[in-house]
Design a protein around this motif. Structure first.
Motif, PDB file in Angstrom:
ATOM      1  N   PRO A   1      -0.283  20.933  -3.353  1.00  0.00           N
ATOM      2  CA  PRO A   1      -1.757  20.981  -3.385  1.00  0.00           C
ATOM      3  C   PRO A   1      -2.278  22.394  -3.233  1.00  0.00           C
ATOM      4  CG  PRO A   1      -0.962  19.283  -1.862  1.00  0.00           C
ATOM      5  CD  PRO A   1       0.224  20.121  -2.243  1.00  0.00           C
ATOM      6  N   SER A   2      -3.228  22.735  -4.078  1.00  0.00           N
ATOM      7  CA  SER A   2      -3.862  24.049  -3.985  1.00  0.00           C
ATOM      8  C   SER A   2      -5.336  23.887  -4.300  1.00  0.00           C
ATOM      9  CB  SER A   2      -3.210  25.047  -4.951  1.00  0.00           C
ATOM     10  OG  SER A   2      -3.263  24.565  -6.277  1.00  0.00           O
ATOM     11  N   ALA A   3      -6.176  24.503  -3.508  1.00  0.00           N
ATOM     12  CA  ALA A   3      -7.619  24.361  -3.671  1.00  0.00           C
ATOM     13  C   ALA A   3      -8.134  25.276  -4.772  1.00  0.00           C
ATOM     14  CB  ALA A   3      -8.330  24.658  -2.364  1.00  0.00           C
ATOM     15  N   HIS A   4      -8.979  24.725  -5.635  1.00  0.00           N
ATOM     16  CA  HIS A   4      -9.615  25.511  -6.681  1.00  0.00           C
ATOM     17  C   HIS A   4     -11.117  25.653  -6.422  1.00  0.00           C
ATOM     18  CE1 HIS A   4      -6.038  23.571  -8.421  1.00  0.00           C
ATOM     19  NE2 HIS A   4      -5.900  24.674  -9.135  1.00  0.00           N
ATOM     20  N   LEU A   5     -11.606  24.870  -5.481  1.00  0.00           N
ATOM     21  CA  LEU A   5     -13.034  24.857  -5.179  1.00  0.00           C
ATOM     22  C   LEU A   5     -13.274  25.335  -3.758  1.00  0.00           C
ATOM     23  CD1 LEU A   5     -13.944  21.341  -6.658  1.00  0.00           C
ATOM     24  CD2 LEU A   5     -14.092  23.560  -7.801  1.00  0.00           C
ATOM     25  N   THR A   6     -14.395  25.980  -3.533  1.00  0.00           N
ATOM     26  CA  THR A   6     -14.784  26.443  -2.203  1.00  0.00           C
ATOM     27  C   THR A   6     -16.173  25.914  -1.869  1.00  0.00           C
ATOM     28  OG1 THR A   6     -13.516  28.493  -2.467  1.00  0.00           O
ATOM     29  CG2 THR A   6     -15.186  28.456  -0.727  1.00  0.00           C
ATOM     30  N   THR A   7     -16.292  25.303  -0.697  1.00  0.00           N
ATOM     31  CA  THR A   7     -17.604  24.826  -0.252  1.00  0.00           C
ATOM     32  C   THR A   7     -18.371  25.993   0.341  1.00  0.00           C
ATOM     33  OG1 THR A   7     -16.752  22.610   0.227  1.00  0.00           O
ATOM     34  CG2 THR A   7     -18.826  23.228   1.273  1.00  0.00           C
ATOM     35  N   VAL A   8     -19.498  26.310  -0.262  1.00  0.00           N
ATOM     36  CA  VAL A   8     -20.311  27.426   0.211  1.00  0.00           C
ATOM     37  C   VAL A   8     -21.170  27.001   1.386  1.00  0.00           C
ATOM     38  CG1 VAL A   8     -22.089  29.103  -0.421  1.00  0.00           C
ATOM     39  CG2 VAL A   8     -20.339  28.447  -2.094  1.00  0.00           C
ATOM     40  N   LYS A   9     -21.866  25.874   1.231  1.00  0.00           N
ATOM     41  CA  LYS A   9     -22.732  25.412   2.298  1.00  0.00           C
ATOM     42  C   LYS A   9     -23.119  23.957   2.049  1.00  0.00           C
ATOM     43  CE  LYS A   9     -26.916  26.725   4.875  1.00  0.00           C
ATOM     44  NZ  LYS A   9     -28.107  27.622   4.906  1.00  0.00           N
ATOM     45  N   VAL A  10     -23.248  23.202   3.113  1.00  0.00           N
ATOM     46  CA  VAL A  10     -23.714  21.817   3.028  1.00  0.00           C
ATOM     47  C   VAL A  10     -24.994  21.706   3.835  1.00  0.00           C
ATOM     48  CG1 VAL A  10     -23.215  19.405   3.584  1.00  0.00           C
ATOM     49  CG2 VAL A  10     -21.384  20.896   2.767  1.00  0.00           C
ATOM     50  N   GLU A  11     -26.048  21.268   3.175  1.00  0.00           N
ATOM     51  CA  GLU A  11     -27.331  21.121   3.865  1.00  0.00           C
ATOM     52  C   GLU A  11     -28.077  19.922   3.314  1.00  0.00           C
ATOM     53  OE1 GLU A  11     -29.601  24.447   1.030  1.00  0.00           O
ATOM     54  OE2 GLU A  11     -29.390  24.780   3.174  1.00  0.00           O
ATOM     55  N   PRO A  12     -28.920  19.296   4.118  1.00  0.00           N
ATOM     56  CA  PRO A  12     -29.661  18.121   3.644  1.00  0.00           C
ATOM     57  C   PRO A  12     -30.719  18.525   2.629  1.00  0.00           C
ATOM     58  CG  PRO A  12     -30.430  18.765   5.822  1.00  0.00           C
ATOM     59  CD  PRO A  12     -29.235  19.620   5.520  1.00  0.00           C
TER      60      PRO A  12
ATOM     61  N   GLY B   1       0.803  -1.212   0.000  1.00  0.00           N
ATOM     62  CA  GLY B   1       0.000   0.000   0.000  1.00  0.00           C
ATOM     63  C   GLY B   1       0.837   1.262   0.000  1.00  0.00           C
ATOM     64  N   ILE B   2       0.223   2.342  -0.450  1.00  0.00           N
ATOM     65  CA  ILE B   2       0.855   3.659  -0.454  1.00  0.00           C
ATOM     66  C   ILE B   2      -0.167   4.665   0.057  1.00  0.00           C
ATOM     67  CG2 ILE B   2       1.793   5.531  -1.859  1.00  0.00           C
ATOM     68  CD1 ILE B   2       2.834   3.425  -3.811  1.00  0.00           C
ATOM     69  N   GLN B   3       0.238   5.466   1.038  1.00  0.00           N
ATOM     70  CA  GLN B   3      -0.581   6.588   1.493  1.00  0.00           C
ATOM     71  C   GLN B   3       0.095   7.877   1.079  1.00  0.00           C
ATOM     72  OE1 GLN B   3      -0.505   7.438   5.648  1.00  0.00           O
ATOM     73  NE2 GLN B   3      -1.797   9.242   5.448  1.00  0.00           N
ATOM     74  N   VAL B   4      -0.653   8.761   0.431  1.00  0.00           N
ATOM     75  CA  VAL B   4      -0.166  10.117   0.163  1.00  0.00           C
ATOM     76  C   VAL B   4      -0.814  11.009   1.206  1.00  0.00           C
ATOM     77  CG1 VAL B   4       0.043  11.984  -1.483  1.00  0.00           C
ATOM     78  CG2 VAL B   4       0.023   9.612  -2.297  1.00  0.00           C
ATOM     79  N   GLU B   5      -0.004  11.525   2.105  1.00  0.00           N
ATOM     80  CA  GLU B   5      -0.516  12.218   3.283  1.00  0.00           C
ATOM     81  C   GLU B   5      -0.928  13.653   2.959  1.00  0.00           C
ATOM     82  OE1 GLU B   5       0.548  12.289   8.026  1.00  0.00           O
ATOM     83  OE2 GLU B   5       2.167  12.116   6.580  1.00  0.00           O
ATOM     84  N   THR B   6      -2.217  13.926   3.152  1.00  0.00           N
ATOM     85  CA  THR B   6      -2.748  15.276   2.958  1.00  0.00           C
ATOM     86  C   THR B   6      -3.726  15.579   4.083  1.00  0.00           C
ATOM     87  OG1 THR B   6      -4.625  14.532   1.621  1.00  0.00           O
ATOM     88  CG2 THR B   6      -2.593  15.083   0.438  1.00  0.00           C
ATOM     89  N   ASP B   7      -4.075  16.840   4.213  1.00  0.00           N
ATOM     90  CA  ASP B   7      -5.097  17.244   5.177  1.00  0.00           C
ATOM     91  C   ASP B   7      -6.470  17.103   4.531  1.00  0.00           C
ATOM     92  OD1 ASP B   7      -3.187  17.902   7.083  1.00  0.00           O
ATOM     93  OD2 ASP B   7      -2.978  19.936   6.302  1.00  0.00           O
ATOM     94  N   GLY B   8      -7.325  16.330   5.172  1.00  0.00           N
ATOM     95  CA  GLY B   8      -8.676  16.188   4.656  1.00  0.00           C
ATOM     96  C   GLY B   8      -8.715  15.422   3.346  1.00  0.00           C
ATOM     97  N   SER B   9      -9.774  15.668   2.575  1.00  0.00           N
ATOM     98  CA  SER B   9      -9.987  14.989   1.306  1.00  0.00           C
ATOM     99  C   SER B   9      -9.838  15.997   0.165  1.00  0.00           C
ATOM    100  CB  SER B   9     -11.390  14.356   1.280  1.00  0.00           C
ATOM    101  OG  SER B   9     -11.597  13.670   0.071  1.00  0.00           O
ATOM    102  N   PRO B  10      -8.745  15.914  -0.598  1.00  0.00           N
ATOM    103  CA  PRO B  10      -8.509  16.908  -1.651  1.00  0.00           C
ATOM    104  C   PRO B  10      -9.543  16.809  -2.783  1.00  0.00           C
ATOM    105  CG  PRO B  10      -6.530  15.620  -1.172  1.00  0.00           C
ATOM    106  CD  PRO B  10      -7.676  14.932  -0.514  1.00  0.00           C
ATOM    107  N   GLU B  11      -9.644  17.868  -3.557  1.00  0.00           N
ATOM    108  CA  GLU B  11     -10.555  17.881  -4.702  1.00  0.00           C
ATOM    109  C   GLU B  11      -9.997  17.007  -5.825  1.00  0.00           C
ATOM    110  OE1 GLU B  11      -9.500  21.881  -7.047  1.00  0.00           O
ATOM    111  OE2 GLU B  11      -9.958  22.203  -4.939  1.00  0.00           O
ATOM    112  N   PRO B  12     -10.830  16.621  -6.808  1.00  0.00           N
ATOM    113  CA  PRO B  12     -10.402  15.672  -7.851  1.00  0.00           C
ATOM    114  C   PRO B  12      -9.136  16.053  -8.601  1.00  0.00           C
ATOM    115  CG  PRO B  12     -12.781  15.922  -7.903  1.00  0.00           C
ATOM    116  CD  PRO B  12     -12.276  16.921  -6.902  1.00  0.00           C
ATOM    117  N   LEU B  13      -8.963  17.325  -8.944  1.00  0.00           N
ATOM    118  CA  LEU B  13      -7.779  17.715  -9.704  1.00  0.00           C
ATOM    119  C   LEU B  13      -6.504  17.487  -8.903  1.00  0.00           C
ATOM    120  CD1 LEU B  13      -6.484  18.890 -12.212  1.00  0.00           C
ATOM    121  CD2 LEU B  13      -6.905  21.183 -11.302  1.00  0.00           C
TER     122      LEU B  13
END
Length: 250
Positions: free
Chosen positions: A211-222, A83-95
């Motif tokens: 790693p650089s974020a290109h997406l921003t989460t505005v809001k998560v709601e059910p 196995g290989i783990q690439v260590e990052t904070d959280g779950s990165p975006e697809p790109l």
């Protein structure tokens, strides 16, 4: 043939996901986590290729914090060799995931890369296609059957009109659909053996990626709750409501 399989840590599909009160994301406290179901299918297909004598080594790679090692160990118990783990904070975006996987591919030089077509958390269905573009490798998405014939890979794809079979030159990238196979369960002896299998940890810097974020989460709601239906007593009453209340017939 060396096969690289990407696996992702997601909320178990049996768990009802709840949003945090502040709307910043999903509430993951004390929630059961598992391998993304499409990634399980990818692991199963790679292991079957090894059992058939086509593949010589299966490598499971996951991207995230230390907790994703649990899913890597599960993949090892299912039959992956290391196995290989690439260590990052959280779950990165697809790109970002695609760029990190490209770095792993450069290190490992696999002849086949298998990914789930999408993860059940983001449902983006982007990483495999982005990885193909970044690596300039041929790709077969939504695979329901794959066959290796020499240096060619025949992939049967599920498309809107039915099935499509394409031939790819190896090395290649495949993303799995539901009907590719039925994943196995890990046996207790294999779970114990998985604890001793090799698991390497890389940082993005080791792979030449920043790693650089290109997406921003505005809001998560059910989603809005569905309204309760009604029971009609006759066909006439049903037709009347469809015509005069729902106004879907005239």
């Amino acid at each position: 043939m060396k096969v690289l399989v990407a696996v992702k840590r997601v909320v178990d599909y049996n768990v009802k996901v709840r949003a945090k009160a502040d709307g910043t994301g999903a509430d993951l406290n004390n929630v059961k986590m598992a391998i993304n179901p499409f990634c399980e299918i990818a692991i199963e297909e790679a292991v079957r290729l090894k059992e058939a004598g086509v593949a010589t080594e299966v490598i499971a790679v996951s991207i995230g914090d230390k907790s994703c090692q649990e899913q890597i160990r599960t993949a090892l118990a299912l039959g992956a060799d290391r196995g290989i783990q690439v260590e990052t904070d959280g779950s990165p975006e697809p790109l970002v995931v695609a760029k990190l996987l490209k770095g792993v591919i450069a290190k490992e030089e696999p002849q086949l890369v298998i990914l789930g077509k999408q993860s059940i958390d983001g449902d983006n269905n982007q990483t495999g296609q982005m990885l193909g573009a970044l690596t300039n490798m041929p790709q077969g998405t939504f695979a329901s059957e794959i066959k290796v014939e020499g240096d060619k890979l025949n992939v049967t794809r599920e498309i809107d009109g039915g099935l499509q079979t394409i031939a790819l030159n190896l090395p290649a990238i495949v993303t799995t659909d539901l009907r590719l196979n039925e994943p196995r369960y890990a046996s207790l002896p294999n779970i114990m053996k998985a604890k001793k299998k090799q698991l390497d940890v890389y940082t993005p810097a080791d792979l030449g990626v920043e790693p650089s974020a290109h997406l921003t989460t505005v809001k998560v709601e059910p989603p809005a709750e569905r309204q309760a239906g009604i029971i009609v007593e006759s066909v006439e009453q049903l037709v009347d409501k469809l015509k005069n209340e729902a106004k879907v017939i005239s």
